[in-house]
Write an enzyme that holds these catalytic residues in place. Structure first.
Site, short mmCIF file in Angstrom:
data_model
loop_
_atom_site.label_atom_id
_atom_site.label_comp_id
_atom_site.label_asym_id
_atom_site.label_seq_id
_atom_site.Cartn_x
_atom_site.Cartn_y
_atom_site.Cartn_z
N THR A 108 87.07 -13.77 9.05
CA THR A 108 87.74 -14.92 9.56
C THR A 108 87.40 -14.41 11.32
O THR A 108 88.53 -13.93 11.83
CB THR A 108 89.24 -14.99 9.68
OG1 THR A 108 90.07 -13.85 9.48
CG2 THR A 108 89.58 -15.69 8.01
N GLU B 156 96.34 -7.54 4.12
CA GLU B 156 95.70 -6.24 3.87
C GLU B 156 96.10 -5.36 5.37
O GLU B 156 95.76 -5.96 6.38
CB GLU B 156 94.21 -6.17 3.52
CG GLU B 156 93.67 -4.90 3.56
CD GLU B 156 94.32 -3.87 2.57
OE1 GLU B 156 94.19 -4.31 1.29
OE2 GLU B 156 94.73 -2.90 2.73
N LEU C 143 94.49 -2.22 5.96
CA LEU C 143 93.63 -0.96 5.93
C LEU C 143 93.16 -0.59 7.26
O LEU C 143 92.75 -1.62 8.09
CB LEU C 143 92.50 -0.71 4.92
CG LEU C 143 91.70 -2.03 4.98
CD1 LEU C 143 90.69 -1.55 5.79
CD2 LEU C 143 90.72 -2.17 3.58
N LEU D 284 99.45 5.37 20.73
CA LEU D 284 99.82 5.71 22.34
C LEU D 284 98.76 6.43 22.96
O LEU D 284 98.99 7.14 23.85
CB LEU D 284 101.23 6.46 22.17
CG LEU D 284 101.99 6.01 23.57
CD1 LEU D 284 102.51 4.63 23.43
CD2 LEU D 284 103.34 6.80 23.43
N CYS E 70 88.95 -6.32 14.17
CA CYS E 70 90.30 -6.93 14.04
C CYS E 70 91.19 -6.70 15.04
O CYS E 70 91.55 -7.97 15.26
CB CYS E 70 90.88 -5.80 12.95
SG CYS E 70 89.67 -5.22 11.41
N LYS F 64 90.16 -9.58 17.91
CA LYS F 64 90.09 -10.94 17.66
C LYS F 64 91.34 -11.56 16.89
O LYS F 64 91.73 -12.67 17.17
CB LYS F 64 89.08 -11.29 16.57
CG LYS F 64 89.28 -10.63 14.92
CD LYS F 64 89.27 -11.32 14.10
CE LYS F 64 89.14 -10.78 12.82
NZ LYS F 64 90.06 -11.26 11.56
#
Ligand code: UGA
Length: 454
Positions: free
Chosen positions: A90, A156, A158, A262, A272, A275
């Site tokens: 996606t 998920e 991971l 941090l 990931c 987006k």
């Protein structure tokens, strides 16, 4: 033969391959499905599509055991599976910040009409909240089995570089289900799939569909916020003479804050966090929310600003311009332990410096092939030493341990000048300065201006 449910995994990208391989290793029969026959052929021959610790071994174990197979046929998948895990991509839309759901829509459109018997369709892809309810209605309309083809959402969590370990021993499992018997059936079946993990103490949260979708997006948005927070503080450190590295360690000692996520520096990239933050902003605004888009829009802007600051710092240490200067960039992957270069801050900076006329040479321990494919205009060298040979400045832009272990004396013998910028705070400033280097990092006090043109 086994009475365990049989699984299909639709989409063999990062998430899908890992899920398929790990589920087979737990004893399930698994069929991975991809519309790209080249991917299917590669996986069937035992070749993992990405570098991920433990993945190749589990892939060949699964293939050898006969529990794991791959196909391009949705007909075979529909016939085979009691649970269909949807793992298609996606990505960010080309024309905006929202998520491109075309792969997901296509998957449901193709699978739905083939579902003739009771089964569960479990979405794992990261989606804008509201997507699952819409797809559940679509599936019920398309499937000959009707509502006996139950849709649930099972996000998920991971991390790349830890994909196998995170899948086999996650922090938490989330199962979002619809109301009524179909939801109850989906929950029961997923409890069987994850029984080894729950028996080992992993918490399993059963929620409604929107909460499950948001659990994933909110987690990534929070991680991104933490990173942009420390990077915003780094700017204040720089302006005030404080040291953000030391400061981050002090903040991390507060258990309510914690040190994970941090680490200051060049900010977040990858397939990931960037987006997902943008898709969250887009969807929250669409729903009429004001605060989340404002907060996360700033998180995104701070993150992208780190890349500009790094380019400015490189120009600064070179006396104002990078044009015609030899620039060594150490790092191309979006983070250490990965060969993924999607939205990589390191490559983005290398690309901008190249565009400003710098002669940029890149080295990365794992991501050279992927970097050369996406950024063919940059020069590449086979080692850190060779990339640094003749360099006017060295930039460390990915947090590989190999870069932390570099010997300042050795590197100084091959560069044209001893100037290093630590974009990931992996180097020991004292050691580099002691070896005669101009050491700079955003958020760490700069030496006297006269030293900067050394
Ligand atoms: C991220 C999340 O951590 C996973 O929980 C999530 O499942 C995954 O996205 C996903 O949505 O699939 P990942 O993209 O592998 O996982 O990367 P992270 O380890 O979170 O790092 C993301 C970026 O932030 C990297 O560029 C990293 O260098 C940067 N980062 C990370 C920092 O700049 N500072 C930190 O303290 C931590």
């Amino acid at each position: 033969m086994t009475d365990l449910p049989r699984l299909t995994v639709l989409g063999t990208g990062y998430l899908g391959v890992t899920h398929a391989v790990c589920m087979a290793s737990l004893g399930f029969e698994v069929l991975g499905v991809d519309t790209d026959p080249r991917k299917v052929a590669l996986l069937t021959s035992g070749e993992a599509p990405m570098a991920e610790p433990g993945l190749t071994d589990l892939l060949s174990e699964g293939l050898t055991s006969g529990r794991l197979g791959f196909t391009s046929s949705y007909e075979r998948a529909a016939e085979f599976g009691d649970i269909h895990f949807v793992c298609v991509g996606t990505p960010q839309r080309r024309d905006g910040h929202g998520a491109d759901l075309s792969q997901l829509e296509a998957c449901v459109a193709e699978l739905g009409p083939l579902l003739a018997r009771p089964c569960v369709v479990a979405g794992k892809s990261t989606v804008p909240v509201g997507t699952a309810a819409r797809l559940a209605a679509r599936l019920a309309a398309l499937a000959p089995a009707g509502e006996a083809a139950a849709l649930c959402w099972n996000p998920e969590f991971l991390r790349e570089g830890h994909a196998v370990a995170d899948t086999l021993r996650p922090d938490r499992i989330v199962v979002g289900v619809g109301a009524g018997p179909a939801g109850e059936r989906a929950e029961a079946v997923l409890r069987v799939v994850f029984s080894a993990m729950t028996a080992a103490g992993v918490p399993l949260f059963v929620t409604d569909l929107p909460t499950a979708e948001l659990a994933k997006v909110a987690a990534n948005a929070f991680l991104a916020t933490k990173i942009s927070f420390i990077n915003a503080v780094a700017e204040v450190c720089e302006l005030s003479g404080a040291d953000v590295g030391v400061l981050a360690g002090i903040l991390a000692a507060d258990p309510r804050i914690g040190g994970a996520g941090l680490r200051p520096g060049l900010g977040f990239g990858g397939g990931c966090l960037p987006k997902d933050v943008r898709a969250f902003v887009d969807r929250a605004a669409e729903l009429g929310a004001a605060d989340a888009p404002a907060l996360l829009g700033t998180v995104d802007a701070i993150n992208l600003g780190r890349r500009t600051s790094m380019v400015n710092l490189a120009c600064d240490v070179l006396g104002g311009s990078v044009a015609g200067k030899a620039v060594c960039v150490l790092g191309a992957a979006f983070k250490a332990g990965s060969d993924d270069v999607r939205d990589s801050p390191a490559l983005d900076v290398a690309h901008i410096l190249h565009g400003l006329g710098g002669q940029v040479t890149v080295y990365d321990p794992a991501a050279m092939r992927n970097a050369a494919a996406t950024h063919p205009g940059l020069a590449y060298a086979p080692s850190a030493l060779s990339a640094a040979t003749g360099a006017d400045v060295v930039l460390v832009l990915t947090d590989w341990p190999e870069f932390a272990a570099l010997d300042p004396a050795l590197l100084g013998e091959v560069t044209a000048a001893r100037r290093i910028i630590d974009g990931r705070y992996v180097l020991d400033p004292a050691a580099w300065r002691a070896a005669g280097w101009l050491y700079r990092a955003n958020g760490i006090p700069a030496p006297a201006p006269s030293d900067q043109l050394a």
